[in-house]
Design a protein around this motif. Structure first.
Motif: not given
Length: 154
Positions: A35-45, A53-69
């Protein structure tokens, strides 16, 4: 005249079958990937495609999944961020950039081979599917001017 930041349409209502297929494609593409990799890929693309919209969404999803700031805010400069990202993540991010910006030399052999060295063939196929899926979502959101800020992680 439409204001530049005003949504042009509600894609989910205008093309519900396409939207449903995209949701199914997204779910299928993420299978077997961390899941961490998925969100990193989604944010970067999404950063490359300027999809707020997608940057906002996937940063929120990454945070919810425990990704570090730190890993979230260094993502736009991942190549310069040293050991912040694993070798596998760096290979995935390089592939994400190459696939997202196809006109910049297509996907160079070195980038593909580097990713293939870090992922089993099935994982690599899933990663490619995830990259193409987020690019499709970015194009829908940018074209229809989806506004950032309203998304809440599940």
């Amino acid at each position: 005249m439409t204001h530049q930041n005003s949504p042009r349409m509600q894609f989910v209502h205008a093309a519900p079958e396409v939207y449903k297929a995209m949701v199914q494609l997204d779910a299928a593409a993420r299978k077997g990937l961390a899941p961490e990799l998925v969100e990193l890929v989604k944010i970067r693309a999404s950063q490359i495609n300027h999809c707020a919209f997608c940057i906002d969404m996937h940063i929120k999803d990454a945070r919810a999944a425990g990704e570090s700031e730190e890993r979230i805010y260094l993502l736009s400069a991942w190549e310069e961020a040293g050991e912040t990202y694993t070798p596998q993540e760096r290979a995935a991010l390089a592939l994400t950039e190459a696939v997202t910006v196809l006109t910049d030399g297509f996907v160079p052999d070195a980038v593909y081979e580097h990713a293939a060295a870090h992922f089993e063939e099935q994982e690599l196929a899933q990663l490619i599917a995830m990259i193409l899926t987020i690019n499709a979502w970015n194009r829908i959101a940018v074209t229809t001017r989806m506004a950032p800020g309203s998304y809440t992680p599940r």
